[in-house]
Design a protein around this motif. Structure first.
Motif: not given
Length: 126
Positions: A77, A81, A85, A119, A123
């Motif tokens: 998880r 993310k 990024t 996720v 987001v």
């Protein structure tokens, strides 16, 4: 501990995982796990992620596959993310998990897709 490598690792760790996440991990370190946090920051993030031979996007893609195969949902998880990024697209994440399902088993793929969707929803909420 090599302070230069540690500081480089801390900078990269925050850039990939987010400053709040890293600060929380370090803030919650105690006498038992503080040496582990220091090792992760210096070795994983400084000595390995800090190498120039692979871009962060590629390292994120590799991590997604390896962590999915190891069945480490919490870390997966966090690294989904981080991959976003680092510029890994949702389509690329899908393809990574398709590859995982083919080579490591459909159950690993099922869990990876489920976590990725969770996720993505987080987001998208902002």
């Amino acid at each position: 501990m090599d302070k230069t490598t540690h500081d480089k690792g801390l900078e990269i760790r925050k850039a990939v995982l987010g400053e709040a996440y890293v600060e929380n991990a370090l803030k919650n370190a105690d006498d038992f796990n503080k040496p582990f946090q220091e090792m992760v920051t210096e070795y994983c993030w400084g000595a390995i992620w800090g190498r120039e031979e692979l871009p962060r996007k590629t390292r994120s893609m590799l991590n997604l596959a390896m962590i999915a195969i190891l069945n480490r949902p919490h870390e997966l998880r966090v690294h989904i993310k981080g991959a976003l990024t680092n510029g890994v697209s949702r389509d690329e994440i899908r393809e990574i998990f398709m590859q995982v399902a083919c080579y490591a088993g459909v159950p690993a793929g099922v869990d990876s897709f489920r976590l990725a969707r969770e996720v993505f929803a987080e987001v998208d909420k902002g």
